[in-house]
Scaffold this motif. Structure first.
Motif, mmCIF file in Angstrom:
data_model
loop_
_atom_site.group_PDB
_atom_site.id
_atom_site.type_symbol
_atom_site.label_atom_id
_atom_site.label_comp_id
_atom_site.label_asym_id
_atom_site.label_seq_id
_atom_site.Cartn_x
_atom_site.Cartn_y
_atom_site.Cartn_z
ATOM 1 N N ARG A 197 0.835 -1.209 0.000
ATOM 2 C CA ARG A 197 0.000 0.000 0.000
ATOM 3 C C ARG A 197 0.867 1.254 0.000
ATOM 4 O O ARG A 197 0.640 2.178 -0.784
ATOM 5 C CB ARG A 197 -0.907 -0.015 1.233
ATOM 6 N N CYS A 198 1.858 1.292 0.861
ATOM 7 C CA CYS A 198 2.728 2.466 0.957
ATOM 8 C C CYS A 198 3.498 2.678 -0.347
ATOM 9 O O CYS A 198 3.618 3.808 -0.834
ATOM 10 C CB CYS A 198 3.688 2.302 2.130
ATOM 11 N N SER A 199 3.986 1.610 -0.939
ATOM 12 C CA SER A 199 4.739 1.708 -2.188
ATOM 13 C C SER A 199 3.841 2.128 -3.345
ATOM 14 O O SER A 199 4.268 2.871 -4.242
ATOM 15 C CB SER A 199 5.411 0.367 -2.508
ATOM 16 N N GLY A 200 2.592 1.667 -3.343
ATOM 17 C CA GLY A 200 1.660 2.075 -4.384
ATOM 18 C C GLY A 200 1.401 3.570 -4.347
ATOM 19 O O GLY A 200 1.355 4.241 -5.388
ATOM 20 N N ILE A 201 1.226 4.103 -3.148
ATOM 21 C CA ILE A 201 1.007 5.547 -2.991
ATOM 22 C C ILE A 201 2.252 6.326 -3.409
ATOM 23 O O ILE A 201 2.157 7.352 -4.090
ATOM 24 C CB ILE A 201 0.620 5.858 -1.538
ATOM 25 N N TRP B 145 6.267 23.491 -13.998
ATOM 26 C CA TRP B 145 5.500 24.124 -12.919
ATOM 27 C C TRP B 145 6.291 24.066 -11.627
ATOM 28 O O TRP B 145 6.854 23.038 -11.266
ATOM 29 C CB TRP B 145 4.165 23.405 -12.766
ATOM 30 N N LYS B 146 6.331 25.164 -10.888
ATOM 31 C CA LYS B 146 7.145 25.277 -9.677
ATOM 32 C C LYS B 146 6.339 25.132 -8.392
ATOM 33 O O LYS B 146 6.884 25.256 -7.295
ATOM 34 C CB LYS B 146 7.867 26.636 -9.658
ATOM 35 N N GLY B 147 5.043 24.874 -8.510
ATOM 36 C CA GLY B 147 4.200 24.790 -7.322
ATOM 37 C C GLY B 147 4.300 23.465 -6.593
ATOM 38 O O GLY B 147 5.181 22.644 -6.853
ATOM 39 N N VAL B 148 3.355 23.251 -5.678
ATOM 40 C CA VAL B 148 3.360 22.089 -4.790
ATOM 41 C C VAL B 148 2.220 21.146 -5.156
ATOM 42 O O VAL B 148 1.052 21.557 -5.199
ATOM 43 C CB VAL B 148 3.197 22.537 -3.322
ATOM 44 N N VAL B 149 2.560 19.889 -5.428
ATOM 45 C CA VAL B 149 1.549 18.840 -5.566
ATOM 46 C C VAL B 149 1.346 18.227 -4.181
ATOM 47 O O VAL B 149 2.319 17.861 -3.515
ATOM 48 C CB VAL B 149 1.988 17.746 -6.557
ATOM 49 N N ALA B 150 0.105 18.132 -3.735
ATOM 50 C CA ALA B 150 -0.175 17.665 -2.376
ATOM 51 C C ALA B 150 -1.256 16.599 -2.380
ATOM 52 O O ALA B 150 -2.141 16.584 -3.236
ATOM 53 C CB ALA B 150 -0.606 18.831 -1.488
ATOM 54 N N GLY B 151 -1.182 15.698 -1.399
ATOM 55 C CA GLY B 151 -2.233 14.719 -1.175
ATOM 56 C C GLY B 151 -3.350 15.379 -0.378
ATOM 57 O O GLY B 151 -3.362 16.587 -0.168
ATOM 58 N N THR B 152 -4.306 14.606 0.092
ATOM 59 C CA THR B 152 -5.409 15.176 0.876
ATOM 60 C C THR B 152 -5.595 14.371 2.157
ATOM 61 O O THR B 152 -4.878 13.410 2.420
ATOM 62 C CB THR B 152 -6.738 15.162 0.097
ATOM 63 N N ARG B 153 -6.607 14.771 2.937
ATOM 64 C CA ARG B 153 -6.923 14.090 4.189
ATOM 65 C C ARG B 153 -7.916 12.938 3.984
ATOM 66 O O ARG B 153 -8.378 12.326 4.942
ATOM 67 C CB ARG B 153 -7.481 15.104 5.206
ATOM 68 N N LYS B 154 -8.224 12.617 2.750
ATOM 69 C CA LYS B 154 -9.157 11.521 2.441
ATOM 70 C C LYS B 154 -8.416 10.184 2.511
ATOM 71 O O LYS B 154 -8.289 9.460 1.530
ATOM 72 C CB LYS B 154 -9.785 11.724 1.067
ATOM 73 N N SER C 183 -7.689 4.563 -4.303
ATOM 74 C CA SER C 183 -7.850 3.661 -5.452
ATOM 75 C C SER C 183 -6.589 3.512 -6.296
ATOM 76 O O SER C 183 -6.666 3.137 -7.467
ATOM 77 C CB SER C 183 -9.009 4.134 -6.349
ATOM 78 N N CYS C 184 -5.426 3.793 -5.729
ATOM 79 C CA CYS C 184 -4.201 3.607 -6.497
ATOM 80 C C CYS C 184 -3.783 2.137 -6.439
ATOM 81 O O CYS C 184 -4.006 1.453 -5.435
ATOM 82 C CB CYS C 184 -3.086 4.500 -5.967
ATOM 83 N N PRO C 185 -3.199 1.616 -7.514
ATOM 84 C CA PRO C 185 -2.767 0.218 -7.503
ATOM 85 C C PRO C 185 -1.620 -0.005 -6.529
ATOM 86 O O PRO C 185 -0.767 0.873 -6.348
ATOM 87 C CB PRO C 185 -2.322 -0.024 -8.951
ATOM 88 N N HIS C 186 -1.589 -1.177 -5.911
ATOM 89 C CA HIS C 186 -0.503 -1.521 -5.001
ATOM 90 C C HIS C 186 0.691 -2.057 -5.792
ATOM 91 O O HIS C 186 0.546 -2.501 -6.934
ATOM 92 C CB HIS C 186 -0.957 -2.590 -4.008
#
Length: 301
Positions: A117-121, A137-146, A285-288
């Protein structure tokens, strides 16, 4: 920040507080609540098992895997460092695990599930980061609290190994005023002013906005970040540009784009006036990544 961005001597595992190790005991309690029937069969002879990476991806979750096997009185020798690329369509030797046979098998599924799971993410996070960087692009890609309840630490850790920002970790990390907060309070201004009285100077205030007018009100009220939620195309980039131009030299703030962002739609959200892109696609829903742990056959006498 990914492992490749760290300076010598730095390690993402050093971010983890000791309290997280109690989670491993809970995982064991869930997976083996009473008797380990199959463990009775193999006994306590010390054996060696190979951890194989069987699908392409980014290796992530090393400290969790280590602790899982440590609590089973086993030792892990890593052959690849965390953050390494596991090539696709191959069988890659990732680590060697040594311990009593029944302990190896007791920890096997808990360890593999966590690592997969961790490696898939981490893998999909790396793809999102690389796509954004390829566009300049110089901005920040971020995950969420979901995230998955009880498993957030692992999932946020995987994002960081992959090279994206973990965003806020919980409700206490940053003030985020979403549409329900605004509706329940009555107005954006009222909500921002109210929370400022209790949150103090140390917490950023992020306000979810549906259009330019709401974002403008949020900035005027003192928001540090305005999230232009589900805005697309010219509506998004036009609003962001207008806000930056009108508030230049008057107020410092960041503009975040969020809502329904998937890999194929990433580029359309990037722009010179967008500072943060937040998405749940890097962990929902990312693949492991596929791993297996195989005890080495006994040598015949």
């Amino acid at each position: 920040m990914s492992e490749s961005d760290l300076r010598p001597g730095q390690n993402l595992a050093h971010l983890l507080a000791p309290s997280w190790k109690r989670e491993v005991s809970r995982w064991y309690a869930e997976d083996t609540p009473s008797f380990d029937w199959a463990g009775f069969v193999v006994g306590e002879e010390v054996q060696e098992a190979i951890l194989w990476g069987k699908s392409g991806g980014i290796l992530a979750g090393v400290p969790f895997f280590d602790e899982i096997f440590k609590q089973a009185e086993c030792e892990v020798e890593w052959l690849l460092p965390e953050g390494s690329v596991i090539p696709p369509n191959s069988k890659t030797k990732v680590a060697v695990v040594r311990g009593k046979a029944r302990n190896l098998l007791l920890a096997e599924r808990v360890g593999l599930n966590t690592l997969a799971r961790c490696s898939g993410i981490a893998s999909i996070s790396r793809r999102f980061r690389d796509l954004a960087r390829a566009e300049g692009w110089k901005g920040v890609v971020a995950g969420t609290r979901k995230t998955t309840p009880g498993f957030r630490l692992v999932e946020k850790y995987g994002m960081m190994v992959g090279g994206v920002d973990p965003h806020r970790h919980d409700l206490s990390s940053m003030v985020m005023l979403k549409d329900n907060h605004i509706w329940a309070t009555g107005s954006i201004t009222s909500a921002v002013q109210s929370v400022r009285r209790v949150a103090g100077f140390s917490l950023l205030v992020n306000v979810e906005c549906q259009n330019y007018e709401e974002a403008n009100e949020a900035i005027s009220a003192g928001a540090n970040i305005v999230m232009l939620d589900n805005l697309l195309g010219e509506e998004l980039h036009g609003a962001a540009k207008r806000l930056k131009e009108e508030w230049k030299g008057k107020r410092e703030f960041l503009i975040e784009t969020s809502g329904g962002i998937v890999e194929g739609g990433l580029k359309a959200r990037l722009g010179p006036d967008i500072d943060i892109l937040s998405t749940s696609a890097v962990h929902q829903s990312c693949p492991h990544v596929d791993f297996s742990l195989k005890i080495q056959p006994r040598q015949k006498a």
